[in-house]
Design a protein around this motif. Sequence first.
Motif, PDB file in Angstrom:
ATOM      1  N   LYS A 185     -12.171  -0.762   5.200  1.00  0.00           N
ATOM      2  CA  LYS A 185     -11.917   0.203   6.270  1.00  0.00           C
ATOM      3  C   LYS A 185     -10.671  -0.149   7.084  1.00  0.00           C
ATOM      4  CE  LYS A 185     -13.967   2.240  10.419  1.00  0.00           C
ATOM      5  NZ  LYS A 185     -15.173   2.310  11.285  1.00  0.00           N
ATOM      6  N   SER A 186     -10.563  -1.404   7.512  1.00  0.00           N
ATOM      7  CA  SER A 186      -9.443  -1.799   8.369  1.00  0.00           C
ATOM      8  C   SER A 186      -8.095  -1.662   7.671  1.00  0.00           C
ATOM      9  CB  SER A 186      -9.639  -3.237   8.862  1.00  0.00           C
ATOM     10  OG  SER A 186      -8.549  -3.645   9.650  1.00  0.00           O
ATOM     11  N   PRO A 187      -7.875  -2.272   6.475  1.00  0.00           N
ATOM     12  CA  PRO A 187      -6.560  -2.116   5.835  1.00  0.00           C
ATOM     13  C   PRO A 187      -6.254  -0.677   5.443  1.00  0.00           C
ATOM     14  CG  PRO A 187      -8.095  -3.234   4.364  1.00  0.00           C
ATOM     15  CD  PRO A 187      -8.745  -3.187   5.709  1.00  0.00           C
ATOM     16  N   VAL A 188      -7.275   0.070   5.007  1.00  0.00           N
ATOM     17  CA  VAL A 188      -7.044   1.459   4.605  1.00  0.00           C
ATOM     18  C   VAL A 188      -6.594   2.292   5.796  1.00  0.00           C
ATOM     19  CG1 VAL A 188      -8.225   3.575   3.914  1.00  0.00           C
ATOM     20  CG2 VAL A 188      -8.519   1.501   2.566  1.00  0.00           C
ATOM     21  N   GLN A 189      -7.301   2.195   6.919  1.00  0.00           N
ATOM     22  CA  GLN A 189      -6.925   2.995   8.083  1.00  0.00           C
ATOM     23  C   GLN A 189      -5.569   2.571   8.650  1.00  0.00           C
ATOM     24  OE1 GLN A 189     -10.515   2.636  10.613  1.00  0.00           O
ATOM     25  NE2 GLN A 189     -10.710   4.850  10.395  1.00  0.00           N
ATOM     26  N   THR A 190      -5.329   1.270   8.708  1.00  0.00           N
ATOM     27  CA  THR A 190      -4.049   0.771   9.239  1.00  0.00           C
ATOM     28  C   THR A 190      -2.881   1.287   8.425  1.00  0.00           C
ATOM     29  OG1 THR A 190      -5.071  -1.236  10.109  1.00  0.00           O
ATOM     30  CG2 THR A 190      -2.693  -1.283   9.751  1.00  0.00           C
ATOM     31  N   VAL A 191      -2.970   1.155   7.105  1.00  0.00           N
ATOM     32  CA  VAL A 191      -1.856   1.540   6.226  1.00  0.00           C
ATOM     33  C   VAL A 191      -1.724   3.058   6.152  1.00  0.00           C
ATOM     34  CG1 VAL A 191      -0.989   1.476   3.868  1.00  0.00           C
ATOM     35  CG2 VAL A 191      -1.983  -0.584   4.891  1.00  0.00           C
ATOM     36  N   ALA A 192      -2.836   3.769   5.942  1.00  0.00           N
ATOM     37  CA  ALA A 192      -2.774   5.228   5.806  1.00  0.00           C
ATOM     38  C   ALA A 192      -2.228   5.879   7.072  1.00  0.00           C
ATOM     39  CB  ALA A 192      -4.153   5.779   5.464  1.00  0.00           C
ATOM     40  N   ASN A 193      -2.671   5.421   8.227  1.00  0.00           N
ATOM     41  CA  ASN A 193      -2.177   6.011   9.468  1.00  0.00           C
ATOM     42  C   ASN A 193      -0.703   5.694   9.690  1.00  0.00           C
ATOM     43  OD1 ASN A 193      -4.586   7.258  10.197  1.00  0.00           O
ATOM     44  ND2 ASN A 193      -5.365   5.425  11.203  1.00  0.00           N
ATOM     45  N   LYS A 194      -0.286   4.495   9.315  1.00  0.00           N
ATOM     46  CA  LYS A 194       1.131   4.129   9.463  1.00  0.00           C
ATOM     47  C   LYS A 194       2.013   5.037   8.631  1.00  0.00           C
ATOM     48  CE  LYS A 194       4.447   0.376   8.691  1.00  0.00           C
ATOM     49  NZ  LYS A 194       4.633  -1.035   8.268  1.00  0.00           N
ATOM     50  N   TYR A 195       1.571   5.371   7.415  1.00  0.00           N
ATOM     51  CA  TYR A 195       2.377   6.196   6.518  1.00  0.00           C
ATOM     52  C   TYR A 195       1.996   7.670   6.602  1.00  0.00           C
ATOM     53  CZ  TYR A 195       4.414   2.006   4.480  1.00  0.00           C
ATOM     54  OH  TYR A 195       5.121   0.832   4.289  1.00  0.00           O
ATOM     55  N   LYS A 196       1.181   8.032   7.599  1.00  0.00           N
ATOM     56  CA  LYS A 196       0.799   9.416   7.845  1.00  0.00           C
ATOM     57  C   LYS A 196       0.139  10.045   6.617  1.00  0.00           C
ATOM     58  CE  LYS A 196       2.796   8.973  11.857  1.00  0.00           C
ATOM     59  NZ  LYS A 196       3.243   7.591  11.774  1.00  0.00           N
ATOM     60  N   PRO A 222      -6.695   8.462   5.382  1.00  0.00           N
ATOM     61  CA  PRO A 222      -7.453   7.265   5.009  1.00  0.00           C
ATOM     62  C   PRO A 222      -8.585   7.570   4.035  1.00  0.00           C
ATOM     63  CG  PRO A 222      -7.015   7.254   7.361  1.00  0.00           C
ATOM     64  CD  PRO A 222      -6.596   8.606   6.852  1.00  0.00           C
ATOM     65  N   SER A 223      -9.221   8.721   4.180  1.00  0.00           N
ATOM     66  CA  SER A 223     -10.324   9.069   3.290  1.00  0.00           C
ATOM     67  C   SER A 223      -9.866   9.163   1.836  1.00  0.00           C
ATOM     68  CB  SER A 223     -10.940  10.407   3.713  1.00  0.00           C
ATOM     69  OG  SER A 223      -9.966  11.444   3.687  1.00  0.00           O
ATOM     70  N   VAL A 224      -8.685   9.738   1.618  1.00  0.00           N
ATOM     71  CA  VAL A 224      -8.161   9.880   0.259  1.00  0.00           C
ATOM     72  C   VAL A 224      -7.775   8.514  -0.304  1.00  0.00           C
ATOM     73  CG1 VAL A 224      -6.352  10.918  -1.172  1.00  0.00           C
ATOM     74  CG2 VAL A 224      -7.390  12.237   0.699  1.00  0.00           C
ATOM     75  N   MET A 225      -7.168   7.675   0.538  1.00  0.00           N
ATOM     76  CA  MET A 225      -6.802   6.343   0.072  1.00  0.00           C
ATOM     77  C   MET A 225      -8.051   5.531  -0.281  1.00  0.00           C
ATOM     78  SD  MET A 225      -4.432   3.408   1.918  1.00  0.00           S
ATOM     79  CE  MET A 225      -2.946   4.384   1.741  1.00  0.00           C
TER      80      MET A 225
END
Length: 467
Positions: A43-54, A57-60
């Motif tokens: 959860k933490s790495p997915v949300q951090t990275v997905a939000n940074k790259y716009k 997170p759910s798809v990632m």
Amino acid sequence: MKRSKRWLLATLLVGVSLSSLVITRETSHAATSNPQNFISQLKSPVQTVANKYKLYPSVMMAQAALESGWGTSQLTTSANNYFGVKGSYNGQSVSMQTAEYDSNGQLYYTKANFRKYPDAKASMTDNATLLRNGTSYNPKIYSGTWRENAKTYSDAANALTGTYATAPGYGGSLINLIQEYGMNSLDSSNSSSGSTADKVVYDTAKYYGASGTQTANLSNKYSSYRLYNHVKNTRAGITKTAWSKVKAAKGVKVYLDMRAVKTSGKSKAKSTWYRVRFAKSTKSKKYWVYSKALTFPSIKYTNGTAKVKVNSKLSGSYYDHVLNSPYLAVAKGKLSKLTAKTYTADSQAVKTQDGIKTTWYRIKVGSKKYWIAADETAASPQYDYVTYSAASGTKKLSSKYNKYSLYNHVKNTHFDQKASKWPKGSKKGVKVSVNLKGYKTSAKTTWYRLKFNGQKTNYWVDARALS
């Protein structure tokens, strides 16, 4: 960034038979004993990275689960590689058997090197970078997954079909995973069925150009900020540059060619940014930086009035702002075009740069106002000439005193001239002390500088107000 045949990779690596590849791949999430553990750990790495790259997170998260067999593939367990990326990462790789297709579409097996990541976040970042930057032949091939383009996670997932993976059911498999395991909660959406998720809100910026060579210096707080390739948070994929990569230190001169006023997409707060370079050449690399990383020359503005004579024989320019001010200035015309004898000025600016003071005037040209430098006799205010002499003693207010005004300077001799009302209690015969005398040669009038009893303020008045 090279990838294996994603639709087959995870199942091949965990030893599923060829006849059950597609079925197992589409239902592999059911084979793991604890999908929620997988989601919780990532959860933490997915949300951090997905939000940074716009991105969503759910798809990632769904991709990571599908591509890695919920983290059970040998490639994931041995190399933190959740997306089957080939090659090496910082020189690290693992060699594994993978399935490929030949030119005739026949399946065969071969050894290949896959990237070995230090952790899951590095793998997520690699995947996000691919989705944001695309391929060399099509940088926008995955733009359908960007949150500014995809209204829902379903749109983003379906955009991967035919681009990221050729299997027609790829996007649908991701959507099924998202819905079954509530991954859409990672997008901060209240919906559980693919409705509109929170859309990325970028800041906006209004840009202003600059003329000539204008400069500032790095402030003593410059290292608290960063250099960017664009104004921060105004678009996706913005990169930072460390100060160690440029010749930076407190007081270092930088060259500026653009200013931007940024408006926060959420709070609507405004901030100022500058595009800078570390060499005079306009071909030098340029960066954007927050205004507090810079210091500008000090400028003192004074409202007032004066007639300004312009030397139109000079080759200089007039500007929309004082040159090298925090606004940056754009040349609006040549001095040679200012052919009137005098112009009315309503503001004066005294700029101090590197210990040198220069004076500027804001003049009215037609219906518009521009700044012009008073140095090098480009423009000079037209004041009355006064000779001063000592004076002392007392005088009385005359019977006509209230026909005249009190001033902070002899009238029409200084830019910041201000008129004052007569103090309370003023009347014919009131005594005042005088301490300086002035004679205006053009008007042939005499003036006195005076004080009222018990006051510290000095005033100038026409001698006819006294007796």
